[in-house]
Design an enzyme around this catalytic site. Sequence first.
Site, mmCIF file in Angstrom:
data_model
loop_
_atom_site.group_PDB
_atom_site.id
_atom_site.type_symbol
_atom_site.label_atom_id
_atom_site.label_comp_id
_atom_site.label_asym_id
_atom_site.label_seq_id
_atom_site.Cartn_x
_atom_site.Cartn_y
_atom_site.Cartn_z
ATOM 1 N N CYS A 113 28.913 46.414 33.078
ATOM 2 C CA CYS A 113 29.154 47.781 33.581
ATOM 3 C C CYS A 113 28.824 48.844 32.545
ATOM 4 C CB CYS A 113 30.594 47.915 34.049
ATOM 5 S SG CYS A 113 31.044 46.661 35.240
ATOM 6 N N HIS A 252 32.676 55.001 34.172
ATOM 7 C CA HIS A 252 32.404 53.826 34.995
ATOM 8 C C HIS A 252 33.444 53.768 36.112
ATOM 9 C CE1 HIS A 252 31.473 50.068 36.582
ATOM 10 N NE2 HIS A 252 32.541 49.450 36.100
ATOM 11 N N ASN A 282 32.715 49.490 42.883
ATOM 12 C CA ASN A 282 32.213 49.255 41.526
ATOM 13 C C ASN A 282 30.831 48.621 41.625
ATOM 14 O OD1 ASN A 282 31.641 48.270 38.979
ATOM 15 N ND2 ASN A 282 33.642 47.311 38.656
HETATM 16 N N1 COA Z 1 44.668 42.651 49.140
HETATM 17 C C1 COA Z 1 46.002 42.449 49.144
HETATM 18 N N2 COA Z 1 46.655 41.929 48.107
HETATM 19 C C2 COA Z 1 45.955 41.609 47.016
HETATM 20 C C3 COA Z 1 44.561 41.793 46.940
HETATM 21 C C4 COA Z 1 43.923 42.333 48.069
HETATM 22 N N3 COA Z 1 42.593 42.551 48.085
HETATM 23 N N4 COA Z 1 44.123 41.390 45.727
HETATM 24 C C5 COA Z 1 45.206 40.971 45.050
HETATM 25 N N5 COA Z 1 46.294 41.088 45.823
HETATM 26 C C6 COA Z 1 47.671 40.749 45.489
HETATM 27 C C7 COA Z 1 47.767 39.697 44.420
HETATM 28 O O1 COA Z 1 47.638 38.415 44.975
HETATM 29 C C8 COA Z 1 49.155 39.944 43.880
HETATM 30 O O2 COA Z 1 50.076 39.361 44.723
HETATM 31 P P1 COA Z 1 51.351 38.580 44.122
HETATM 32 O O3 COA Z 1 52.136 39.639 43.380
HETATM 33 O O4 COA Z 1 52.045 38.076 45.357
HETATM 34 O O5 COA Z 1 50.818 37.532 43.231
HETATM 35 C C9 COA Z 1 49.312 41.466 44.015
HETATM 36 O O6 COA Z 1 48.315 41.899 44.951
HETATM 37 C C10 COA Z 1 49.157 42.234 42.730
HETATM 38 O O7 COA Z 1 48.045 41.741 42.028
HETATM 39 P P2 COA Z 1 47.610 42.349 40.667
HETATM 40 O O8 COA Z 1 46.410 41.617 40.177
HETATM 41 O O9 COA Z 1 48.775 42.483 39.739
HETATM 42 O O10 COA Z 1 47.218 43.838 41.146
HETATM 43 P P3 COA Z 1 46.703 45.045 40.288
HETATM 44 O O11 COA Z 1 47.590 46.206 40.502
HETATM 45 O O12 COA Z 1 46.404 44.650 38.872
HETATM 46 O O13 COA Z 1 45.316 45.383 40.988
HETATM 47 C C11 COA Z 1 43.008 45.032 40.588
HETATM 48 C C12 COA Z 1 44.307 44.412 41.013
HETATM 49 C C13 COA Z 1 41.944 43.954 40.531
HETATM 50 C C14 COA Z 1 42.621 46.102 41.595
HETATM 51 C C15 COA Z 1 43.175 45.681 39.168
HETATM 52 O O14 COA Z 1 43.787 44.766 38.305
HETATM 53 C C16 COA Z 1 41.878 46.132 38.569
HETATM 54 O O15 COA Z 1 41.231 47.027 39.049
HETATM 55 N N6 COA Z 1 41.512 45.514 37.432
HETATM 56 C C17 COA Z 1 40.315 45.885 36.747
HETATM 57 C C18 COA Z 1 39.168 45.248 37.429
HETATM 58 C C19 COA Z 1 37.883 45.739 36.914
HETATM 59 O O16 COA Z 1 37.795 46.864 36.534
HETATM 60 N N7 COA Z 1 36.883 44.889 36.921
HETATM 61 C C20 COA Z 1 35.582 45.245 36.571
HETATM 62 C C21 COA Z 1 35.494 45.649 35.180
HETATM 63 S S1 COA Z 1 34.035 46.548 34.979
#
Ligand code: COA
Length: 326
Positions: A113, A252, A282
């Site tokens: 990214c 980004h 993204n």
């Molecule tokens: N729909 C519904 N629930 C979802 C889900 C979806 N699409 N994806 C994950 N969940 C659930 C998980 O299973 C988890 O459930 P649990 O508590 O029962 O285990 C819950 O939501 C929370 O998951 P978590 O990973 O803690 O959520 P989060 O607040 O961290 O959000 C992301 C997840 C991926 C959106 C976030 O971590 C993120 O944006 N991370 C950075 C990713 C990124 O930038 N990647 C590219 C880098 S360039």
Amino acid sequence: MKRVGIIGVGEYLPKRVLTNADLEKMVDTSDEWITTRTGIKERRLAAKSEATSDLAIKAAKDALADAKLKPQDLDLIIVATITPDMPFPAVACLLQNALGAKDAICFDISAACAGFVYAITVAQQFIARGSARNALVVGAETLSAITDWQDRNTCVLFGDGAGAVVLAEAKSGGILSTYLGCNGSKADLLMVPGGGSRNPASAHTLGKRLHHIKMKGNEVFKLAVTIMAEAAQNVLKKAGLECKDIDLVIPHQANVRIIMAMAKKLNLAPEKIYLNIERRGNMSSASTATALCEAVRAGRIKRGDIILLDAFGAGLVWGACVIKWG
Ligand code: COA
């Protein structure tokens, strides 16, 4: 050393729109979860017939027209991508042939990214030292090809697209500073483990779905906020500027919560941040590239404005760049 600026911008987005409602039919998720956790409402997906070079060619032509240059005027093409048409040759070589830019040297950069900012930084060096006059830099991705459409943790995040810029010696303004970084000890947080020399394609890698994006989202999230804020501070310091001098940040577009947490750390007003994540998701290297193009065309960037590009991604890598728009 010559001062280097951006003399043209371009973009291409595939036609197909995938909404959160569409995703609700594919995995156990909801529009409400995706919107509140990421800020994404919809993203574009390439057609089956479209590979990354197809998106890159359209964005490149758009940028060349904007710069009022012909492909023959290019002596450097760099494509930032983690989804090349194939492991080799480079997408930049395919682009050279499609454009007829026969005098351009060509290579790809794999910096996820942050790839677009890495590529701008490299192109700047070529032009500043007189090794190239006109450079085309493209951020192009077909992330839908490596997304695991059965994994709700990742499939809601990504989209496809391409953005491009043409760089040349700047008559006014130009790139004031760049700052790149990497922490390879965090490589395991975000990767496609299969299909390379570590795990060559096999029935086993296919069965284990190793050809798709694997991510420890929560850990990436926390590091991203700190990394982006520090990169912004470092690149501004190199330019002799402060946060208050910035007119617009092109971050980004991974997650709106990451961007706003970074803005809070830097004490930046939300109206100084350009966002396209709601409509695009993204798109890795294409995110900053298309956001820059959109912001210029929407009149959000004017001559003399101070622009900050700020990106992070798999590697982990990061890159930031301060530009005085000329
Ligand atoms: N729909 C519904 N629930 C979802 C889900 C979806 N699409 N994806 C994950 N969940 C659930 C998980 O299973 C988890 O459930 P649990 O508590 O029962 O285990 C819950 O939501 C929370 O998951 P978590 O990973 O803690 O959520 P989060 O607040 O961290 O959000 C992301 C997840 C991926 C959106 C976030 O971590 C993120 O944006 N991370 C950075 C990713 C990124 O930038 N990647 C590219 C880098 S360039």
